[in-house]
Design a protein around this motif. Structure first.
Motif, PDB file in Angstrom:
ATOM      1  N   UNK A 123     -14.898  -2.540   5.621  1.00  0.00           N
ATOM      2  CA  UNK A 123     -14.013  -1.468   5.159  1.00  0.00           C
ATOM      3  C   UNK A 123     -13.305  -1.885   3.865  1.00  0.00           C
ATOM      4  N   UNK A 124     -13.196  -0.958   2.961  1.00  0.00           N
ATOM      5  CA  UNK A 124     -12.437  -1.206   1.722  1.00  0.00           C
ATOM      6  C   UNK A 124     -11.271  -0.226   1.699  1.00  0.00           C
ATOM      7  N   UNK A 125     -10.050  -0.715   1.810  1.00  0.00           N
ATOM      8  CA  UNK A 125      -8.904   0.204   1.834  1.00  0.00           C
ATOM      9  C   UNK A 125      -8.753   0.904   0.485  1.00  0.00           C
ATOM     10  N   UNK A 126      -8.295   2.142   0.477  1.00  0.00           N
ATOM     11  CA  UNK A 126      -8.147   2.879  -0.799  1.00  0.00           C
ATOM     12  C   UNK A 126      -6.981   2.320  -1.618  1.00  0.00           C
ATOM     13  N   UNK A 127      -7.013   2.664  -2.897  1.00  0.00           N
ATOM     14  CA  UNK A 127      -5.891   2.309  -3.761  1.00  0.00           C
ATOM     15  C   UNK A 127      -5.994   0.907  -4.326  1.00  0.00           C
TER      16      UNK A 127
ATOM     17  N   UNK B 276       0.842  -1.202   0.000  1.00  0.00           N
ATOM     18  CA  UNK B 276       0.000   0.000   0.000  1.00  0.00           C
ATOM     19  C   UNK B 276       0.876   1.251   0.000  1.00  0.00           C
ATOM     20  N   UNK B 277       0.409   2.247  -0.693  1.00  0.00           N
ATOM     21  CA  UNK B 277       1.059   3.550  -0.617  1.00  0.00           C
ATOM     22  C   UNK B 277       0.894   4.100   0.798  1.00  0.00           C
ATOM     23  N   UNK B 278       1.868   4.878   1.237  1.00  0.00           N
ATOM     24  CA  UNK B 278       1.847   5.384   2.601  1.00  0.00           C
ATOM     25  C   UNK B 278       0.588   6.202   2.881  1.00  0.00           C
ATOM     26  N   UNK B 279       0.183   7.028   1.861  1.00  0.00           N
ATOM     27  CA  UNK B 279      -1.007   7.849   2.062  1.00  0.00           C
ATOM     28  C   UNK B 279      -2.257   6.971   2.203  1.00  0.00           C
ATOM     29  N   UNK B 280      -2.336   5.919   1.367  1.00  0.00           N
ATOM     30  CA  UNK B 280      -3.487   5.017   1.442  1.00  0.00           C
ATOM     31  C   UNK B 280      -3.501   4.289   2.794  1.00  0.00           C
ATOM     32  N   UNK B 281      -2.323   3.877   3.226  1.00  0.00           N
ATOM     33  CA  UNK B 281      -2.232   3.158   4.499  1.00  0.00           C
ATOM     34  C   UNK B 281      -2.679   4.073   5.645  1.00  0.00           C
ATOM     35  N   UNK B 282      -2.270   5.356   5.575  1.00  0.00           N
ATOM     36  CA  UNK B 282      -2.671   6.316   6.604  1.00  0.00           C
ATOM     37  C   UNK B 282      -4.184   6.519   6.607  1.00  0.00           C
ATOM     38  N   UNK B 283      -4.778   6.577   5.411  1.00  0.00           N
ATOM     39  CA  UNK B 283      -6.240   6.727   5.313  1.00  0.00           C
ATOM     40  C   UNK B 283      -6.949   5.528   5.934  1.00  0.00           C
ATOM     41  N   UNK B 284      -6.428   4.338   5.632  1.00  0.00           N
ATOM     42  CA  UNK B 284      -7.028   3.120   6.196  1.00  0.00           C
ATOM     43  C   UNK B 284      -6.936   3.133   7.729  1.00  0.00           C
ATOM     44  N   UNK B 285      -5.764   3.532   8.273  1.00  0.00           N
ATOM     45  CA  UNK B 285      -5.604   3.583   9.728  1.00  0.00           C
ATOM     46  C   UNK B 285      -6.576   4.590  10.343  1.00  0.00           C
ATOM     47  N   UNK B 286      -6.769   5.704   9.671  1.00  0.00           N
ATOM     48  CA  UNK B 286      -7.700   6.706  10.191  1.00  0.00           C
ATOM     49  C   UNK B 286      -9.116   6.146  10.248  1.00  0.00           C
ATOM     50  N   UNK B 287      -9.510   5.395   9.201  1.00  0.00           N
ATOM     51  CA  UNK B 287     -10.848   4.785   9.195  1.00  0.00           C
ATOM     52  C   UNK B 287     -10.966   3.753  10.320  1.00  0.00           C
ATOM     53  N   UNK B 288      -9.897   3.011  10.505  1.00  0.00           N
ATOM     54  CA  UNK B 288      -9.891   1.986  11.557  1.00  0.00           C
ATOM     55  C   UNK B 288     -10.042   2.635  12.930  1.00  0.00           C
ATOM     56  N   UNK B 289      -9.312   3.719  13.129  1.00  0.00           N
ATOM     57  CA  UNK B 289      -9.378   4.380  14.437  1.00  0.00           C
ATOM     58  C   UNK B 289     -10.732   5.032  14.660  1.00  0.00           C
ATOM     59  N   UNK B 290     -11.365   5.511  13.605  1.00  0.00           N
ATOM     60  CA  UNK B 290     -12.720   6.062  13.738  1.00  0.00           C
ATOM     61  C   UNK B 290     -13.678   4.991  14.235  1.00  0.00           C
ATOM     62  N   UNK B 291     -13.521   3.767  13.688  1.00  0.00           N
ATOM     63  CA  UNK B 291     -14.379   2.672  14.140  1.00  0.00           C
ATOM     64  C   UNK B 291     -14.119   2.358  15.617  1.00  0.00           C
TER      65      UNK B 291
END
Length: 1000
Positions: free
Chosen positions: A117-121, A51-66
């Motif tokens: 959840x569907x990770x971006x990218x 995963x690209x770093x930005x995509x990975x960061x977006x996924x982590x943010x979604x995870x933490x929101x949950x």
């Protein structure tokens, strides 16, 4: 009986907590009982690579929101988020009894949400979606304020580590919850089979379950049904009161009855039994409506009444009010429900039952009161039945207008029935301990029996209950007013029994203080039978409250208590037990060792052998914390020898291990006298465990060392010990001269001390049973009478041993009724002095006497029970008796498989020189072979039975074997065998066997 390794003193906590810290409690945070949920993203390392770093960061943010959305929704608090992992706690700042359920529900919802959840990218072709793996565990944790590095909280203790290890163990999309965290609440979920996990960094396996999903149940009672209900016992008075109320309702009265009791006392179970009775007895005369309240997330306004409404859908011949209630908008729902229930009551008698009223919402409570008032005005036949817990903060709340039926804990008899039903073969001492610890609370009884069934052992000191049950108790304490909560914690530190003077000295609150009375009314502590003392209603409650009290607060209280006790009992020597306990808990090891040793000596002098064992073990544990030098080691050995003296009537392999360690210390010291006495006690305890061969070797070593150092007192005792060992090995020719020598010496010294008299009586007992085995019954009974004379029914431990052997000799002689009487004395006295060996053997001998006298069908199970009681102790002294008796009964009943098993067990004991049941086992095998039509094998077994009897020079065994030969009629010689047997029975006065012979 409480298990304890010798290195464990009073409490497993003592040795593991800080022994030197004196920092104030505030400096180390708060001690809390928490349920911990540890979740982690599966396969995150691999994902980070593609995963690209930005995509990975977006996924982590979604995870933490949950995480931040779902965990608080279930009542949890996020302690720390680190990367894609999260640690949440349930039970802070307030412990709730359903924290384990909440944590598991949160985990299930988190897993479902992450799957969606569907990770971006872009994603690889083999990517199957996001999943978590989670672990849930509960335990006591030290909670400190956190910081940027440590998260919201710093959690110290083993429980967070175990939750993390469970998460590591879980596979992708798996949730593993420990049994400690879930307990009975596991039944709210669908789970896999019970796991026994050996986690990294943990010495013992952990019981756990894979959680698959939610189960379709809503009440704790339904969860109990799913696991298997404990027996319904007692409650006759309460059922009668409910039946009387039903009769009045059927006659046209409106009533409200409120069942009130603490958690787990059995309100719902009583309600279920009553409603079953109503449905069965009244038929269609009374319609039952049922609902329950809950504090959980699924609770809704008017919940119990809406449950009743939904159950009425599809009702035959419904009133118009039913359709109105089903279609009513929320604002008008209470009025519609009231109209419906009144309409039904105008038709026929109605019973409205609501469980867990303490959790009712305000709308439900208002409707309940309105319903009662309206029904009373119209004089309708309506019975309202509610079940609720006491609510100290709301004295008139919820069921304040009801006629209250207080539900007490089970009494001693009822609790014993419940324990026996759940653990039919349990050691009676463990059963007694369960009853004491549970305090008559059916839920506690069920949980403790469940734990004992899982481990096969008794209660473990310092482990009062599983965490889910501890949370139930702590949640009750948390709802107390602060002054009462502090008082109950102080009482828990004092102990299970609380002297009123001590409580008043420490708190200023006497027995009649309002806070003390309030704790009694709330089922925490109550007046003890001993005047001037209070007692915790449930031992579990005391243990949980103690465990949840901070270490430094506890130690400070223990020191204050020690000071008060010392001042109160200075110079009187009557408070050694209490001072030993509080000294150890305060880490004052010199005082703990001194007082425990003194308490053990006092208990030994009073023949309170179980207390003596406990105190000597505590003294040995305290010595482990003192500087290691020659003086300490010699003291250790001397205390271990007194432990040997205390455990000869109820020995275990643990006791033998202590003495083996003492022997090693004595050998290292090199003092011949010390070695001789340690070898002596090794021999005696080994004898009590049936390890005759090794014990003879230790006895001979003791003789050598005693001669070397000139220990004449020990040399005077050793002939008796060697004689008893030779008798146990059926070497009667060698046993009798040694026993006669011992008896002569002991008679000379018997008047000088009680210990000499005890030794004389037991030597006489051994000589008597040897003579009885040889058929010299008249001499045997005369010697038994001399052995018993000094005790005169006083209930001494040695009296139980003598009566047990007297019962065995009477069984050999065929005097069944007298044998049963003697055996019951052995059983009763053994129970009084907590000697499991004499208690169990008396129970078994009485059962065999009942079988021989009247073919009692329960005899088989009684002997099996007695054998099971002894098994965990690892001893086998004379256990061939039990197996021989069982083989005889089972072969007579035709249960060939079970009979062969006990034949084999009896003969296996023969290899350990225990041949007392060997001839009987061979006769049982002959009976089985004859029943199968195998005459040759039957003859061979009869020959082996004769040989086993001859090995002991046992005239009665020879006669009984001849009787069986006549009964089986394997050849023409059976008449001669019958004549031989009859003549011998008459000569030896074997009345019961002579009657059996004459019946042929």
């Amino acid at each position: 009986m409480l298990r304890a390794d010798w290195r464990t003193g009073y409490d497993a906590r003592v040795a593991t907590e800080s022994s030197s810290s004196t920092a104030p409690a505030a400096a180390v945070g708060q001690r809390r009982l928490l349920t911990l949920l540890f979740v982690d993203l599966s396969g995150s390392t691999a994902m980070a690579e593609w995963m690209e770093a930005e995509h990975y960061a977006t996924m982590l943010a979604s995870l933490r929101e949950l995480y931040e959305l779902i965990v608080p929704h279930h009542g949890g608090v996020i302690a720390r988020i680190q990367g894609d992992g999260m640690l949440a706690v349930f039970g802070h700042p307030e412990v709730r009894e359903d924290d384990g359920r909440r944590a598991t529900d949160a985990a299930l919802e988190l897993h479902a949400a992450v799957r969606s959840l569907v990770p971006p990218g872009p994603k690889p072709a083999d990517f199957r979606g996001l999943t978590l793996h989670s672990g849930i565990h509960a335990g006591v944790v030290l909670v400190n304020d956190g910081d940027q590095m440590r998260g919201r909280f710093e959690l110290l203790g083993n429980a967070p580590n175990i939750a993390a290890r469970l998460s590591e163990t879980a596979k992708a999309d798996e949730i593993i919850a420990s049994e400690d965290s879930l307990g009975l609440q596991r039944q709210f979920f669908e789970t896999g089979p019970r796991l026994s996990l050996q986690l990294r960094g943990r010495a013992t396996p952990l019981a756990a379950y894979r959680v698959i999903g939610r189960a379709a149940i809503g009440r704790r009672f339904d969860a109990s049904v799913r696991r298997g209900l404990a027996p319904f016992v007692g409650r006759g008075d309460q059922l009668a009161a409910l039946d009387a109320a039903l009769a009045r309702t059927l006659a046209g009265r409106t009533q409200w009855l409120g069942l009130r009791a603490g958690a787990g006392v059995g309100k719902t179970r009583l309600t279920e039994e009553f409603l079953r009775h109503v449905a069965h007895e009244s038929g269609q005369a009374c319609r039952i409506h049922r609902g329950y309240c809950e504090s959980y997330l699924s609770a809704e306004p008017l919940q119990p009444f809406l449950q009743m409404l939904r159950a009425l859908e599809g009702m035959a011949d419904p009133p118009a009010e039913l359709f109105a209630a089903l279609q009513s908008p929320p604002a008008q729902r209470a009025d519609a429900l009231l109209a419906l229930l009144l309409a039904l009551a105008r038709r026929s008698p109605q019973l409205v039952c609501i469980d867990d009223l303490q959790w009712a919402d305000d709308a439900s409570l208002r409707l309940l009161h309105r319903l009662r008032s309206a029904a009373e005005r119209e004089r309708l036949p309506l019975l309202l039945l509610t079940a609720s817990r006491p609510q100290p903060s709301l004295p008139g709340a919820n069921d304040g207008d009801a006629d209250i039926i207080e539900l007490p804990p089970l009494n001693e008899f009822e609790a014993a029935r419940a324990v026996h039903h759940l653990l039919p073969q349990i050691d009676p001492f463990i059963a007694t301990e369960v009853q004491r610890h549970a305090g008559g609370n059916p839920l506690f009884i069920e949980e403790l029996c469940h734990a004992a069934a899982e481990t096969g052992e008794g209660l473990v000191e310092g482990q009062s209950s599983s965490a889910w049950l501890a949370a139930l108790v702590e949640s009750r304490v948390g709802r107390l007013p602060p002054a009462q909560a502090q008082l109950v914690r102080l009482a828990a530190v004092i102990g299970n029994v609380i002297p009123v003077w001590l409580l008043e000295a420490l708190s200023g609150c006497g027995e009649h203080h309002p806070d003390v009375r309030a704790l009694a009314s709330q089922d925490f502590i109550f007046p003890d039978q001993s005047p001037g003392h209070l007692r915790f209603k449930h031992g579990i409650t005391r243990d949980v409250v103690y465990e949840a009290t901070g270490l430094h607060q506890r130690q400070a209280l223990h020191r204050r208590i020690s000071a008060e006790l010392t001042q109160r009992g200075a110079g009187e020597g009557r408070l050694h037990e209490q001072l030993a306990y509080h000294g150890a808990a305060a880490n004052d090891w010199p005082a703990a060792a001194d007082h425990a040793e003194a308490a053990g000596d006092q208990a030994l002098a009073a023949s309170a052998l179980d207390r003596a064992k406990k105190q000597f073990r505590a003294a040995l544990a305290a010595l482990e914390f003192l500087p290691d030098d020659a003086t300490r080691r010699r003291r250790w050995v001397n205390i271990a020898q007194r432990l040997g003296m205390a455990c000869v009537f109820d020995a275990s392999q643990d006791d033998l291990r202590v003495l083996k360690h003492a022997a090693a210390l004595a050998q290292a010291d090199g003092d011949a006298g010390l070695i001789a006495r340690t070898e002596y006690w090794l021999a005696y305890v080994g004898y009590a465990l049936g390890e005759t061969r090794d014990s003879l070797a230790h006895a001979h070593a003791a003789v050598d060392k005693a001669q070397q150092c000139g220990d004449h007192a020990l040399l005077a005792q050793l002939p008796g010990t060697v004689g008893q060992l030779q008798a146990a090995a059926a070497n009667y020719a060698e046993a009798l001269p040694m026993l006669d020598l011992a008896i002569d010496r002991q008679r000379q010294r018997a008047s000088k001390s009680p210990a000499n008299q005890i030794g004389l009586s037991y030597s006489l007992c051994c000589r008597a049973y040897v003579l009885g085995d040889q058929g010299r019954f008249g001499q045997a009974h005369a010697i038994f009478a001399e052995a018993l004379a000094p005790f005169d029914g006083s209930g001494h431990a040695v009296e139980a041993s003598i009566q047990g052997w007297r019962a065995a000799v009477l069984l050999w002689q065929g005097r069944w009724a007298e044998a049963r009487t003697a055996a019951l004395v052995a059983h009763r006295v053994g129970a009084q002095v907590r000697s499991m060996f004499t208690c169990a053997m008396g129970h078994a001998a009485a059962a065999y006497g009942a079988w021989m006298e009247e073919a009692d069908p329960a005899a088989r199970q009684h002997i099996l029970d007695a054998t099971a009681w002894l098994a965990p102790r690892g001893g086998g002294l004379y256990s061939s008796f039990n197996h021989g008796w069982l083989a005889d009964i089972l072969s007579t009943q035709g249960d060939a498989g079970a009979a062969r098993h006990h034949v084999a067990q009896a003969l296996r004991r023969g290899r350990q020189h225990d041949w007392i049941g060997g001839a009987m086992a061979y006769r049982a095998a002959a009976r089985l072979a004859a029943r199968m039509g195998d005459a040759d094998r039957a003859r061979r077994y009869l020959a082996l039975a004769r040989g086993a009897g001859e090995q002991r020079n046992s005239a009665h065994e020879a006669a009984v074997t001849a009787l069986l030969e006549a009964e089986l009629r394997l050849d023409d010689g059976w008449r001669a065998a019958l004549e031989r047997a009859s003549a011998e029975f008459e000569r030896m006065g074997m009345a019961g066997f002579l009657q059996r012979a004459r019946s042929l």
